[in-house]
Design an enzyme around this catalytic site. Structure first.
Site, PDB file in Angstrom:
ATOM      1  N   LEU A  19      72.271  17.990 -14.140  1.00  0.00           N
ATOM      2  CA  LEU A  19      73.404  17.644 -13.276  1.00  0.00           C
ATOM      3  C   LEU A  19      73.783  16.178 -13.450  1.00  0.00           C
ATOM      4  O   LEU A  19      74.956  15.826 -13.516  1.00  0.00           O
ATOM      5  CB  LEU A  19      73.063  17.943 -11.808  1.00  0.00           C
ATOM      6  CG  LEU A  19      74.185  17.645 -10.811  1.00  0.00           C
ATOM      7  CD1 LEU A  19      75.442  18.444 -11.126  1.00  0.00           C
ATOM      8  CD2 LEU A  19      73.739  17.922  -9.371  1.00  0.00           C
ATOM      9  N   LYS A 117      70.520   6.002   4.119  1.00  0.00           N
ATOM     10  CA  LYS A 117      69.342   6.838   3.872  1.00  0.00           C
ATOM     11  C   LYS A 117      69.325   8.080   4.750  1.00  0.00           C
ATOM     12  O   LYS A 117      69.652   8.022   5.926  1.00  0.00           O
ATOM     13  CB  LYS A 117      68.077   6.042   4.153  1.00  0.00           C
ATOM     14  CG  LYS A 117      67.933   4.937   3.168  1.00  0.00           C
ATOM     15  CD  LYS A 117      66.511   4.759   2.714  1.00  0.00           C
ATOM     16  CE  LYS A 117      66.528   3.760   1.600  1.00  0.00           C
ATOM     17  NZ  LYS A 117      65.740   4.160   0.465  1.00  0.00           N
ATOM     18  N   ILE A 438      66.547 -14.220  -6.489  1.00  0.00           N
ATOM     19  CA  ILE A 438      65.610 -13.255  -5.904  1.00  0.00           C
ATOM     20  C   ILE A 438      64.564 -12.778  -6.908  1.00  0.00           C
ATOM     21  O   ILE A 438      63.566 -12.172  -6.527  1.00  0.00           O
ATOM     22  CB  ILE A 438      66.380 -12.070  -5.297  1.00  0.00           C
ATOM     23  CG1 ILE A 438      67.422 -12.573  -4.304  1.00  0.00           C
ATOM     24  CG2 ILE A 438      65.472 -11.083  -4.596  1.00  0.00           C
ATOM     25  CD1 ILE A 438      66.877 -13.433  -3.168  1.00  0.00           C
ATOM     26  N   CYS A 523      68.609   9.137  -9.971  1.00  0.00           N
ATOM     27  CA  CYS A 523      67.305   9.739  -9.691  1.00  0.00           C
ATOM     28  C   CYS A 523      66.234   8.672  -9.779  1.00  0.00           C
ATOM     29  O   CYS A 523      66.412   7.671 -10.459  1.00  0.00           O
ATOM     30  CB  CYS A 523      66.994  10.793 -10.740  1.00  0.00           C
ATOM     31  SG  CYS A 523      68.214  12.086 -10.788  1.00  0.00           S
ATOM     32  N   GLU A 672      69.080  -9.736   2.427  1.00  0.00           N
ATOM     33  CA  GLU A 672      70.431  -9.245   2.192  1.00  0.00           C
ATOM     34  C   GLU A 672      71.216  -9.291   3.491  1.00  0.00           C
ATOM     35  O   GLU A 672      70.730  -8.834   4.513  1.00  0.00           O
ATOM     36  CB  GLU A 672      70.377  -7.796   1.700  1.00  0.00           C
ATOM     37  CG  GLU A 672      71.746  -7.200   1.454  1.00  0.00           C
ATOM     38  CD  GLU A 672      71.729  -5.687   1.489  1.00  0.00           C
ATOM     39  OE1 GLU A 672      71.255  -5.079   0.530  1.00  0.00           O
ATOM     40  OE2 GLU A 672      72.182  -5.135   2.494  1.00  0.00           O
ATOM     41  N   HIS A 701      75.857  -6.471  -5.603  1.00  0.00           N
ATOM     42  CA  HIS A 701      76.156  -5.093  -5.993  1.00  0.00           C
ATOM     43  C   HIS A 701      77.543  -4.962  -6.598  1.00  0.00           C
ATOM     44  O   HIS A 701      77.911  -3.896  -7.082  1.00  0.00           O
ATOM     45  CB  HIS A 701      76.006  -4.164  -4.793  1.00  0.00           C
ATOM     46  CG  HIS A 701      74.616  -4.195  -4.241  1.00  0.00           C
ATOM     47  ND1 HIS A 701      74.262  -5.016  -3.193  1.00  0.00           N
ATOM     48  CD2 HIS A 701      73.486  -3.564  -4.636  1.00  0.00           C
ATOM     49  CE1 HIS A 701      72.965  -4.870  -2.967  1.00  0.00           C
ATOM     50  NE2 HIS A 701      72.476  -3.997  -3.822  1.00  0.00           N
ATOM     51  N   CYS A 733      70.235 -10.235  -3.583  1.00  0.00           N
ATOM     52  CA  CYS A 733      69.208  -9.383  -4.193  1.00  0.00           C
ATOM     53  C   CYS A 733      69.030  -9.816  -5.649  1.00  0.00           C
ATOM     54  O   CYS A 733      69.667 -10.776  -6.081  1.00  0.00           O
ATOM     55  CB  CYS A 733      69.607  -7.901  -4.088  1.00  0.00           C
ATOM     56  SG  CYS A 733      68.236  -6.757  -4.399  1.00  0.00           S
TER      57      CYS A 733
HETATM   58  N1  GLN Z   1      62.379  -9.329  -7.196  1.00  0.00           N
HETATM   59  C1  GLN Z   1      63.147  -8.139  -7.294  1.00  0.00           C
HETATM   60  C2  GLN Z   1      64.368  -8.370  -8.164  1.00  0.00           C
HETATM   61  O1  GLN Z   1      64.920  -9.407  -8.116  1.00  0.00           O
HETATM   62  C3  GLN Z   1      63.603  -7.633  -5.936  1.00  0.00           C
HETATM   63  C4  GLN Z   1      64.365  -6.340  -6.043  1.00  0.00           C
HETATM   64  C5  GLN Z   1      64.727  -5.697  -4.722  1.00  0.00           C
HETATM   65  O2  GLN Z   1      64.785  -6.326  -3.707  1.00  0.00           O
HETATM   66  N2  GLN Z   1      64.995  -4.443  -4.705  1.00  0.00           N
HETATM   67  O3  GLN Z   1      64.794  -7.504  -8.892  1.00  0.00           O
HETATM   68 ZN    ZN Z   2      66.712  -6.894  -2.835  1.00  0.00          ZN
END
Ligand code: GLN
Ligand code: ZN
Length: 767
Positions: A19, A117, A438, A523, A672, A701, A733
């Site tokens: 799929l 979620k 991050i 997935c 975030e 994102h 992130c």
């Molecule tokens: N240290 C991870 C990154 O920067 C943190 C990822 C996350 O928060 N999902 O990819």
């Molecule tokens: Zn993150």
């Protein structure tokens, strides 16, 4: 009457992720909607055939979806927000709701529905948006079509329908209106469900599965009077199929059992203790469907234990009123263990994926009446459980002894934050409003290509390592050029933040095809955490030290936290989750100590999944938060005062757990905030969050590059609410999904914004 074997839903994605592949090629324009529908039909047919061959008595239909079953329900009920109305092609509209639609030619630019979620699983559903005066219009074409399809496969199906109460509780109002709740629309909506049930009866359907998972949440308790009335109306309908009302993921309170339906399904894996409470609440006719095979995990069922529950139910209800099923839909389980060729024999026999779970359900139903079943499925399960209990791979005495010796001081830093902060300031020499990222930097096609080549043996170990060193070095220089204050190594050696550590720790195993749908075509393949966890050797010290050797600036060490590793794995069911989390924490504690000894002055321990582990029932939350916090502290508390512990969180709303976040006692938290920016800052101030915070100043994102002004304004507002001396500047992130050009542009603006605000403050201050 025999005990029936039933199933609540089957994984949709396909054993080879057919799929996913069909969706992605349709989205890219390489194939047509007919091609996609063709693949979908084949998958449904294959899944029905599998359930029929396994000998199930009730087989679901309408559990399939091209993207998400909540979205399908919204479409079936005519809940399509205004902004999609102009998209006339139904498939285009459906995927626009799922993923948004940008089309330069027609000037279309519509945002997707919000995604969140599905309870406490890692599956994400699309949140239906209800207009203030939402009306409903039934489109039963899909559900009816699938009934015909199933019959053509030789299956008389039990259609699955998400119930009206849960549909509304999972939805949101498009415009915030004070005092109004989605549940106010219940009476109108029930009329539409009445029509639907009528149509299903006319189609000759005997049983319908009405999913009402929200009845096990605290939210439902608040609305009990309203939903009781509405469900009673459905139950009273003169012509309708029989209904099995399905709940899962937690316990149903006896007073929440809706009256008037013919059967009730409950999750006895998550909440076995509810059985005795519910039996008296069932009256003298209602059938109880026992969810005794775990639909969310990969372990072969302890059939004797399940059989004992079945036996008890039969004693009270009689065999005609007992069914067997999975605890919830098998959607959350991988498809077929039979196709795992690389797992060793011992581990394999401990496992059951969706296909194997069907066999367990059948065996439990067939032998429900037997005092001690001795058929091959039972015998195999007995052998598997005995072997799991005895296996030296599962139990490691040294780990257990170490865990038993954990005491209070191990959960506390040597000094309170105020003192530590001073030490850290003088060691790290950071400016006001320090800038950082991050952890990950772009995983370009070069990086992925090199990894694939190395895996397939085309690239040797040494060549691959040297490639990774070059990437890391380039990443460090780029961060220096951007003038970031605290650097990271870039995580080029990692595929996934949990898999990477799972592969380096003892107690984890990996499947080849154990995929589970996360959302749409996405997935995940969670590691299987089967045994006591320990760390055979340092995991990240070499990369962190190498990166640190390249620069005078501080490079943060980068680890995934114990709760996130637990949460994103298939976790063992033979000991409390807390114990498993603490074992992971002990392994990480060693890593933290080794990093510190190697001279790494700041160490980040990511816990993005801490919020999603929160139990559904409020009464269970305190306990979870207590051990989640303990696990983090066990992992991080051994360090000296002048070693700075960072943590990072994302993907959720944190308001509710803000006190627990404070209890982690990390020196710096990057978080975030793109979903709720200012509210979160206010929450932090209200909760008196004591330590340093880096609210994400832009959303990674999206490929969009934020402007300096935008970031500057946001920082100024943050500084007005939180103390500027405790504020960090970072994206929200990791950057691994982005490309270098946009990352460089965005970070350059971020650094400039921080510098500008820094100047504002230094000019303000008397010299
Ligand atoms: N240290 C991870 C990154 O920067 C943190 C990822 C996350 O928060 N999902 O990819
Ligand atoms: Zn993150």
């Amino acid at each position: 009457m025999a005990v029936l074997a039933t199933c609540l839903g089957f994984p949709r994605i396909g054993r080879d992720r057919e799929l996913k592949k069909a969706l992605e090629s349709y989205w890219s324009g390489r194939t047509t909607i007919d091609d996609l529908e063709h693949t979908a039909r084949n998958l449904r047919r294959r899944h029905w055939t599998a359930m029929k061959d396994a000998g199930l008595d009730h087989i679901p239909s309408n559990d399939f979806s091209l993207y998400d079953h909540v979205l399908d329900t919204a479409v079936m009920l005519g809940v399509v927000p205004e902004r999609f109305a102009s998209i006339s092609d139904p498939a285009r509209r459906y995927f626009a709701m799922a993923r948004g639609l940008q089309d330069a030619d027609t000037g279309t630019d519509v945002a997707a529905l919000e995604m969140t979620k599905w309870f406490d699983t890692n599956y994400h559903y699309l949140v239906p948006e209800l207009a203030p005066h939402q009306t409903f219009a039934l489109d039963p074409s899909r559900i009816l079509r699938e009934i015909d399809e199933a019959r053509a496969t030789g299956v008389d199906p039990r259609p699955v329908v998400l119930g009206p109460v849960s549909f509304l509780l999972l939805s949101k109002l498009a415009h915030d209106e004070d005092g109004r709740s989605t549940i106010d629309l219940l009476d109108d909506l029930v009329a539409t469900y009445e029509r639907l049930l009528g149509l299903l009866a006319a189609a000759g359907i005997g049983w319908v599965q009405l999913d009402e998972p929200c009845l096990v949440t605290d939210a439902a308790d608040v609305h009990r009077a309203v939903y009781e009335r509405a469900l009673a109306r459905l139950a009273r309908l003169a012509v309708r199929p029989k209904v099995v009302l399905a709940t899962y993921f937690a316990d149903l309170a006896p007073e929440s059992v809706p009256a008037g339906f013919e059967a009730l399904h409950v999750d006895l894996v998550r909440a076995p203790e509810q059985l005795d409470r519910l039996i008296p609440a069932l009256g003298d006719a209602v059938i109880l469907s026992l969810g005794v095979v775990d639909g969310r995990n990969v372990w072969c069922t302890d059939l004797d234990r399940a059989h004992a529950l079945v036996h008890r139910a039969i004693e009270h209800l009689g065999e005609a009123r007992v069914w067997i099923g999975p605890s919830c839909s098998l959607l959350h389980s991988p498809v077929d263990l039979g196709r795992e060729t690389k797992l060793d024999a011992e581990l394999r026999e401990w496992l059951a994926f969706a296909m194997e779970k069907l066999i367990e359900i059948r065996a439990l139903a067939t032998h429900a009446q037997s005092p001690h079943p001795t058929d091959v499925t039972f015998e195999r399960a007995r052998a598997a459980h005995a072997s799991r209990r005895r296996s030296l791979r599962v139990t490691d005495a040294a780990v257990r002894a170490r865990l038993a010796a954990v005491d209070k001081p191990m959960l506390h830093r040597a000094s309170p934050f105020g003192l530590r902060a001073k030490e850290q300031r003088s060691r790290l020499g950071l400016p006001m409003l320090p800038t950082t990222t991050i952890g990950s930097f772009p995983q370009t096609s070069d990086v992925r290509g090199a990894r694939a080549a190395w895996r397939s043996g085309k690239l040797g170990d040494e060549a691959y390592q040297s490639f990774l060193r070059d990437e890391t070095q380039r990443c460090i220089s780029r961060q220096e050029e951007l003038d970031l204050d605290m650097l990271v190594h870039g995580e080029f050696e990692r595929t996934d933040m949990v898999e990477h550590f799972g592969q380096l720790l003892a107690g984890f195993a990996f499947t080849e095809l154990g995929w589970v749908q996360s959302y749409g075509s996405r997935c995940v393949k969670p590691p299987i955490l089967f045994g006591d966890v320990s760390r055979p050797a340092p995991m990240t010290v070499a990369w962190s030290s190498y990166a640190q050797s390249l620069t005078k600036r501080i490079v943060k060490g980068m680890l995934t936290g114990p709760v996130t590793i637990l949460q994103w794995s298939f976790v063992r069911d033979d000991q409390p989750r807390r114990d498993t989390a603490m074992q992971i924490a002990l392994a990480l504690r060693d890593e933290v100590a080794d990093l510190e000894a190697a001279g790494i002055a700041a160490i980040q321990v990511d816990e993005p999944a801490i919020r999603e582990g929160l139990p559904l029932r409020r009464r269970d939350r305190e306990d979870y938060l207590r051990w989640a916090v303990e696990a983090f502290r066990l992992a991080t508390s051994s360090v000296r005062d002048d070693t700075q512990i960072h943590t990072h969180m994302c993907y959720s709303e944190f308001g509710e757990i803000i006190d627990a976040i404070g209890d982690l006692d990390a020196d710096v938290l990057s978080i975030e905030t793109s979903r709720s920016r200012m509210e979160l800052f206010v929450d932090f101030r209200r909760a008196g969050y004591p330590n340093e915070v880096g609210p994400g100043v832009y959303d990674i994102h999206s490929p969009r590059v934020p402007t300096t002004d935008e970031i500057y304004d946001l920082l100024k507002r943050a500084a007005a609410v939180l103390s500027v001396d405790r504020l960090w500047v970072n994206p929200d992130c990791g950057l691994k999904t982005r490309g270098w050009p946009e990352v460089q542009a965005a970070l350059a603006n971020m650094v400039e914004a921080a510098h500008r605000l820094r100047r504002d403050y230094t000019e303000l201050r008397p010299a």
